[in-house]
Design an enzyme around this catalytic site. Sequence first.
Site, PDB file in Angstrom:
ATOM      1  N   TYR A 175     -71.236 -20.527  19.955  1.00 26.66           N
ATOM      2  CA  TYR A 175     -71.603 -21.800  19.320  1.00 26.66           C
ATOM      3  C   TYR A 175     -72.044 -21.490  17.887  1.00 26.66           C
ATOM      4  O   TYR A 175     -73.094 -20.896  17.667  1.00 26.66           O
ATOM      5  CB  TYR A 175     -72.734 -22.456  20.130  1.00 26.66           C
ATOM      6  CG  TYR A 175     -73.149 -23.852  19.691  1.00 26.66           C
ATOM      7  CD1 TYR A 175     -72.645 -24.472  18.554  1.00 26.66           C
ATOM      8  CD2 TYR A 175     -74.065 -24.570  20.453  1.00 26.66           C
ATOM      9  CE1 TYR A 175     -73.039 -25.743  18.172  1.00 26.66           C
ATOM     10  CE2 TYR A 175     -74.474 -25.845  20.086  1.00 26.66           C
ATOM     11  CZ  TYR A 175     -73.966 -26.425  18.942  1.00 26.66           C
ATOM     12  OH  TYR A 175     -74.367 -27.679  18.576  1.00 26.66           O
TER      13      TYR A 175
ATOM     14  N   LYS B 247     -67.212 -22.913  19.505  1.00 30.91           N
ATOM     15  CA  LYS B 247     -67.489 -24.321  19.159  1.00 30.91           C
ATOM     16  C   LYS B 247     -68.012 -24.274  17.739  1.00 30.91           C
ATOM     17  O   LYS B 247     -69.060 -23.678  17.477  1.00 30.91           O
ATOM     18  CB  LYS B 247     -68.538 -24.873  20.124  1.00 30.91           C
ATOM     19  CG  LYS B 247     -69.230 -26.124  19.666  1.00 30.91           C
ATOM     20  CD  LYS B 247     -70.076 -26.661  20.809  1.00 30.91           C
ATOM     21  CE  LYS B 247     -71.237 -27.521  20.361  1.00 30.91           C
ATOM     22  NZ  LYS B 247     -70.913 -28.585  19.436  1.00 30.91           N
TER      23      LYS B 247
ATOM     24  N   GLU C 196     -67.257 -36.529  12.882  1.00 32.15           N
ATOM     25  CA  GLU C 196     -66.638 -37.248  11.762  1.00 32.15           C
ATOM     26  C   GLU C 196     -65.292 -36.633  11.394  1.00 32.15           C
ATOM     27  O   GLU C 196     -64.482 -37.246  10.700  1.00 32.15           O
ATOM     28  CB  GLU C 196     -67.521 -37.155  10.507  1.00 32.15           C
ATOM     29  CG  GLU C 196     -68.965 -37.542  10.638  1.00 32.15           C
ATOM     30  CD  GLU C 196     -69.854 -36.477  11.292  1.00 32.15           C
ATOM     31  OE1 GLU C 196     -69.350 -35.604  12.042  1.00 32.15           O
ATOM     32  OE2 GLU C 196     -71.062 -36.533  11.061  1.00 32.15           O
TER      33      GLU C 196
HETATM   34  O1  NGF Z   1     -75.732 -31.856  15.655  1.00 31.42           O
HETATM   35  C1  NGF Z   1     -74.820 -31.456  14.964  1.00 31.42           C
HETATM   36  C2  NGF Z   1     -75.145 -30.703  13.718  1.00 31.42           C
HETATM   37  N1  NGF Z   1     -73.557 -31.631  15.278  1.00 31.42           N
HETATM   38  C3  NGF Z   1     -73.137 -32.335  16.468  1.00 31.42           C
HETATM   39  C4  NGF Z   1     -72.444 -31.413  17.427  1.00 31.42           C
HETATM   40  O2  NGF Z   1     -71.626 -30.507  16.766  1.00 31.42           O
HETATM   41  C5  NGF Z   1     -73.493 -30.706  18.256  1.00 31.42           C
HETATM   42  C6  NGF Z   1     -72.261 -33.495  16.155  1.00 31.42           C
HETATM   43  O3  NGF Z   1     -71.905 -34.141  17.341  1.00 31.42           O
HETATM   44  C7  NGF Z   1     -73.169 -30.691  19.676  1.00 31.42           C
HETATM   45  O4  NGF Z   1     -72.094 -30.984  20.070  1.00 31.42           O
HETATM   46  C8  NGF Z   1     -74.211 -30.295  20.631  1.00 31.42           C
HETATM   47  O5  NGF Z   1     -74.481 -29.116  20.804  1.00 31.42           O
HETATM   48  O6  NGF Z   1     -74.801 -31.168  21.221  1.00 31.42           O
HETATM   49  C9  NGF Z   1     -73.003 -34.475  15.236  1.00 31.42           C
HETATM   50  O7  NGF Z   1     -74.099 -34.988  15.899  1.00 31.42           O
HETATM   51  C10 NGF Z   1     -72.091 -35.603  14.797  1.00 31.42           C
HETATM   52  O8  NGF Z   1     -70.953 -35.074  14.207  1.00 31.42           O
HETATM   53  C11 NGF Z   1     -72.793 -36.557  13.846  1.00 31.42           C
HETATM   54  O9  NGF Z   1     -73.006 -35.967  12.602  1.00 31.42           O
HETATM   55  O10 NGF Z   1     -74.375 -31.034  12.663  1.00 31.42           O
END
Ligand code: NGF
Length: 294
Positions: free
Chosen positions: A135, A163, A191
């Site tokens: 990750y 990821k 996004e």
């Molecule tokens: O929280 C972040 C940081 N990114 C998340 C995601 O990559 C994290 C993304 O969904 C994730 O999947 C997890 O471990 O729960 C964002 O919240 C989203 O793109 C809105 O910006 O950047």
Amino acid sequence: LEKFKGVIVAMYSCYDASGEVSAEAARKLARHYANIGVKGLYVGGSTGEGMLQSVDERKKTLEAVMAEVGGEMTIIVHVGAPSTRDSVELSKHAEAVGADAISAVPAIYYRLSPASVERHWQAMIDSTSLPFIIYHIPQTTGFQLSTELLAKMAKQDKVIGVKISSESTFELQQFKAAGGQDFLVLNGPDEQFLAGRSMGADGGIGGTYGVMPELFMKIDSCFKEGKLDEAREWQYKVNTIIAALLRLPSLYGGCKAIMRLRGLDIGEPRMPILPIPEDGMAAVKALNDAILGH
Ligand code: NGF
């Protein structure tokens, strides 16, 4: 590796009214996604607030999810923790309850060398027979994974993918190339889901998927069918919603409030992540209507 491709929802934390982990709410939420036809769940990641929970709370959440949808959905468990010891304990637990894969960020807080992060991840990898997904989220961990370390880790059969939550599709493509044949790359920034898919991502794991999984599944199916104009239109709609979610006092507070409006009470986020105050609920309601209107 097919079961890890496509749309994987990063599951929200599930608490009761007093802020304790709720197995009942976790089961209901997991069932909700299974019923929609979501392929898999990422449990205990950033969205799932794993870093804000004790080892026992993380185990409890996973056990509830496995009891409800184990064998039915692909379950990837985030086992990253500040200490290697806790991460290994969570890894062994994930295997014992039948999860499909484990995944971890680098250890947080300390500024660690690549050698240290490698040893940290390796301890988890060696502690189970499960596949491991790196990750990469440098904006929160401060650790910049090099393509060299990624390539070295990916030489092991158990390290099946990464990821990538950094916002560079160039890096995504470089990781895909460095990982070698069959190495999975899963898009992190929601996004940029379509952009990531276009640059070689095999799917995505995201926190905003949870309030609109159907829309991400739509983008994914359009992409697979080569309908790029349509996929882009859906991504634009999704991005309008994400932009509004990001304007709320907290993203997770907003997502959880939306789930509550739909009859799925999974509690508030855990502090320091803010809930949505009463005067913010009109914006949340409008957002929920906008999502349901699509
Ligand atoms: O929280 C972040 C940081 N990114 C998340 C995601 O990559 C994290 C993304 O969904 C994730 O999947 C997890 O471990 O729960 C964002 O919240 C989203 O793109 C809105 O910006 O950047």
